[in-house]
Each structure stands twice: as C-alpha cells, then as structure tokens.
Design a protein around this motif. Sequence first.
Motif, short mmCIF file in Angstrom:
data_model
loop_
_atom_site.label_atom_id
_atom_site.label_comp_id
_atom_site.label_asym_id
_atom_site.label_seq_id
_atom_site.Cartn_x
_atom_site.Cartn_y
_atom_site.Cartn_z
N ALA A 77 -3.14 15.27 -16.44
CA ALA A 77 -4.15 14.11 -16.89
C ALA A 77 -5.36 14.37 -15.92
O ALA A 77 -5.21 14.15 -14.68
CB ALA A 77 -3.44 12.81 -17.14
N GLU A 78 -6.34 14.21 -16.46
CA GLU A 78 -7.60 14.13 -15.66
C GLU A 78 -7.80 12.76 -14.97
O GLU A 78 -7.61 11.85 -15.49
CB GLU A 78 -8.95 14.46 -16.60
N ASP A 79 -8.26 12.85 -13.81
CA ASP A 79 -8.00 11.84 -12.85
C ASP A 79 -9.42 11.61 -12.15
O ASP A 79 -9.50 11.47 -10.97
CB ASP A 79 -6.97 11.49 -12.09
N ASN A 80 -10.65 11.78 -12.83
CA ASN A 80 -11.90 11.86 -12.08
C ASN A 80 -12.58 10.44 -12.32
O ASN A 80 -13.86 10.65 -11.90
CB ASN A 80 -12.63 13.20 -12.83
N HIS A 81 -12.01 9.37 -12.54
CA HIS A 81 -12.79 8.16 -12.93
C HIS A 81 -12.27 7.14 -11.64
O HIS A 81 -11.37 7.40 -10.97
CB HIS A 81 -12.35 7.74 -14.32
N GLU A 82 -13.06 6.46 -11.73
CA GLU A 82 -12.81 5.29 -10.55
C GLU A 82 -11.82 4.40 -11.03
O GLU A 82 -11.88 3.75 -12.07
CB GLU A 82 -13.91 4.40 -9.99
N SER A 83 -10.53 4.08 -10.17
CA SER A 83 -9.37 3.36 -10.94
C SER A 83 -9.40 2.09 -9.99
O SER A 83 -8.80 1.25 -10.26
CB SER A 83 -8.03 4.13 -10.44
N GLY A 84 -10.05 1.86 -8.96
CA GLY A 84 -10.07 0.93 -7.99
C GLY A 84 -8.90 0.78 -7.04
O GLY A 84 -8.58 -0.22 -6.41
N TYR A 85 -7.98 1.90 -7.00
CA TYR A 85 -6.97 2.03 -6.08
C TYR A 85 -7.10 1.78 -4.55
O TYR A 85 -6.46 1.31 -3.99
CB TYR A 85 -6.08 3.36 -6.38
N LYS A 86 -8.35 2.29 -4.24
CA LYS A 86 -8.82 2.08 -2.81
C LYS A 86 -8.87 0.74 -2.33
O LYS A 86 -8.80 0.57 -1.08
CB LYS A 86 -10.14 2.82 -2.54
N HIS A 87 -8.80 -0.21 -3.11
CA HIS A 87 -8.86 -1.73 -2.77
C HIS A 87 -7.75 -2.47 -3.05
O HIS A 87 -7.43 -3.38 -2.14
CB HIS A 87 -9.68 -2.47 -3.66
N VAL A 88 -6.51 -1.76 -3.30
CA VAL A 88 -5.16 -2.20 -3.50
C VAL A 88 -4.75 -2.69 -2.30
O VAL A 88 -4.17 -3.72 -2.10
CB VAL A 88 -4.44 -1.24 -4.15
N ASP A 89 -4.54 -1.81 -1.11
CA ASP A 89 -4.08 -2.23 0.03
C ASP A 89 -4.65 -3.40 0.64
O ASP A 89 -3.96 -4.53 1.09
CB ASP A 89 -4.15 -1.15 1.05
N THR A 90 -5.93 -3.65 0.73
CA THR A 90 -6.69 -4.96 1.34
C THR A 90 -6.40 -6.09 0.75
O THR A 90 -6.17 -7.02 0.91
CB THR A 90 -8.24 -4.64 0.99
N ILE A 91 -6.45 -5.87 -0.81
CA ILE A 91 -5.92 -7.06 -1.72
C ILE A 91 -4.38 -7.38 -1.43
O ILE A 91 -4.37 -8.52 -1.27
CB ILE A 91 -6.44 -6.93 -3.15
N LEU A 92 -3.56 -6.51 -1.54
CA LEU A 92 -1.94 -7.11 -1.35
C LEU A 92 -1.96 -7.76 0.07
O LEU A 92 -1.24 -8.61 0.20
CB LEU A 92 -1.27 -5.58 -1.37
N LYS A 93 -2.46 -7.31 1.15
CA LYS A 93 -2.38 -7.73 2.45
C LYS A 93 -3.02 -9.27 2.25
O LYS A 93 -2.50 -10.12 2.99
CB LYS A 93 -3.24 -6.90 3.51
N ALA A 94 -4.02 -9.62 1.75
CA ALA A 94 -4.66 -10.82 1.46
C ALA A 94 -3.89 -11.75 0.71
O ALA A 94 -3.67 -12.90 1.05
CB ALA A 94 -5.95 -10.61 0.81
N ILE A 95 -3.06 -11.03 -0.28
CA ILE A 95 -2.43 -11.89 -1.26
C ILE A 95 -0.98 -12.29 -0.21
O ILE A 95 -0.76 -13.42 -0.22
CB ILE A 95 -1.70 -11.06 -2.31
N ALA A 96 -0.71 -11.40 0.52
CA ALA A 96 0.55 -11.97 1.29
C ALA A 96 0.19 -12.84 2.55
O ALA A 96 1.00 -13.68 2.85
CB ALA A 96 1.20 -10.50 2.09
N ALA A 97 -0.95 -12.64 3.05
CA ALA A 97 -1.46 -13.57 4.13
C ALA A 97 -2.08 -14.90 3.46
O ALA A 97 -2.50 -15.77 4.12
CB ALA A 97 -2.27 -12.86 4.85
N ARG A 98 -2.09 -15.12 2.07
CA ARG A 98 -2.90 -16.11 1.39
C ARG A 98 -4.11 -16.34 1.98
O ARG A 98 -4.70 -17.15 2.46
CB ARG A 98 -2.07 -17.44 1.92
N LYS A 99 -4.94 -15.14 2.15
CA LYS A 99 -6.35 -15.00 2.39
C LYS A 99 -7.26 -15.00 1.02
O LYS A 99 -6.83 -14.35 0.24
CB LYS A 99 -6.58 -14.30 3.70
#
Length: 299
Positions: A108-130
Amino acid sequence: MKLIRQKTLLDILETNPKLSMQDILLHLKMRNHNIADRTFKRDKTDLHVDLGIVIEYNKAEQVYFINREKSFDYAGSKSYLDRITTMKSLRDSITKDPDELKSYITTAEDNHESGYKHVDTILKAIAARKRIGFAYRKYDHEEAEMKEVEPYHIKEYNQIWYLYGRDINKEEFRVYGLDRCSNVLSKENTFVRDKSIDAREQFRKVMGIFLVDGVEMQGITLEVTNRGYINRLKNKPLHHSQIMEEVEPGKCWLSVELVPNHEFYTEILRLRKYVVIKHPEVVREKMKQILEDALANYR
C-alpha cells in the motif's frame, strides 16, 4: 527469526484457539521452530510488552489462548507483525536487492500525511490530563485556526489519525484529523476528565470517525443480492454489530445496529446495486435523497 516465530505462534493460536504447552511446542516444531518451553514463555512476554498482545493461561483447562479483549488492538498489531515478517521472509528467501524485490510485490502506498507524528505528544497529554494546542486547517480553508483542546481519545481510520477532545473556546467535543494539525504542543494547563465521556464506546456506535449528534442508534436491515458481496461482507463486516442470514443462494439479509453517518452511506454507495437498505424507512429515504442528488449532477 524471533519475529517470524512469534508470528507463527499467533497463527497457530488463531487456528487452534486453545492449546496446551505441549501442543503449542509440537505445532511450532512442525513449522521448523524447535524451542523449549522457556523460549515460548519469553515470546509470550515479549508479545505483551512490545505489541500489547496478551496470551493467557487457563488453569482449569490447562490451555493457552489469545485474549483479544485484553490485547491492545490485536488486529492492528498482528497486521504489523504479518507485514514485517513477510518482508523479512522475502528478503531472506528471494533477494536482498530492494529494486528486484519491488518487481515481485506492491505494498500500500503511504506517501500521504497521516498525523502519526503527533500521536506520542497527544497520548502523553491524555495520560497527564494536560491540554494541547495546535494549528488546525480544514480541507476547505486556506488559513489555519489555533485550537486549545482537552484531549480524550485518538483513533486511526483509513490510515489517518484523529483526535477526539473538548474544544475550550467552543465548549464542545469535536473530532480533528491529525493530518491537518501542525505545531502540536502539550500545555501546562491541566483538566479534569469527564468520566461520563466514553469515547471508545461512542466510536463503536458508528462506522469510521464521524459522530452524529442528536441521532439515535438504528437497527438497519440490508438486502445483499450478489454472492461475491455476500462472501466479502462475511470476511470484512460493515460493522462489529453485523449479523447475516442467507435466505437463498446468492441472497441474504444483513442487519447492523449503529448511528448512520457519512461513512455508512458512503460504504453503501460503494457496494453499488447489490446492497439495498430495506429498513427503517428514514434511513432508506436518506439514501434515496443522496442518490437523487448525485444523479442530478449527470442530467
């Protein structure tokens, strides 16, 4: 070798849902993985730690089984393992030349922006309630708009990641495509999570990611009149609530219980004339209106 062995272990437990230690080792040996019980236990632990896949032991029956409920996204993790072990097998058994390998397989071609690069930052914010802040540009807008959101949940759908959270300025919950976000930052401001909000359960009520306010769950009946589509829908259900009843060769009734949203109607369109909404009338009429509006473009 380790990843291929772990994939083989999961394949065995998918085919044989409950097996004793002795039977597991025997099946592995038959597939050229001659290991001791301590290696199996180590693989079991590594699958849990690395991929979130839980293999449990039932003491009463003295068997091991895959616990999909306790596993984190079993289907996604197994698909990832399948993919990397397949590529490794190809490279080991056929060729290590990337250019030659491309002539044998297309992924499968994966040449588009998926937003995955933001997942780590957001998951940590969810866990920290920030709270998080980011610039968000809608597909139909030229300029980005700054957002401040209390993050609750993220979901992947069609190779794009989405955030479900409460918009501070608009005081309402919304879904944001992370492919349209930039400058995602966790803020110092904390928030109290509303325990009455179950984002995962809300997404289970729909297909995809579009949540519809003010629309109740509907029991929807579809008629499928093509053998190929019947088999396809058995293999890949429309929704987790799907129930199928074959009434005669090449014809079946399919029922789902969900909130009909944009993705639901789009999927019915994709299935063409072979899938027809029979009930309820309000959903049937909505589908007819979509078809009439589309037909008007060709007159």
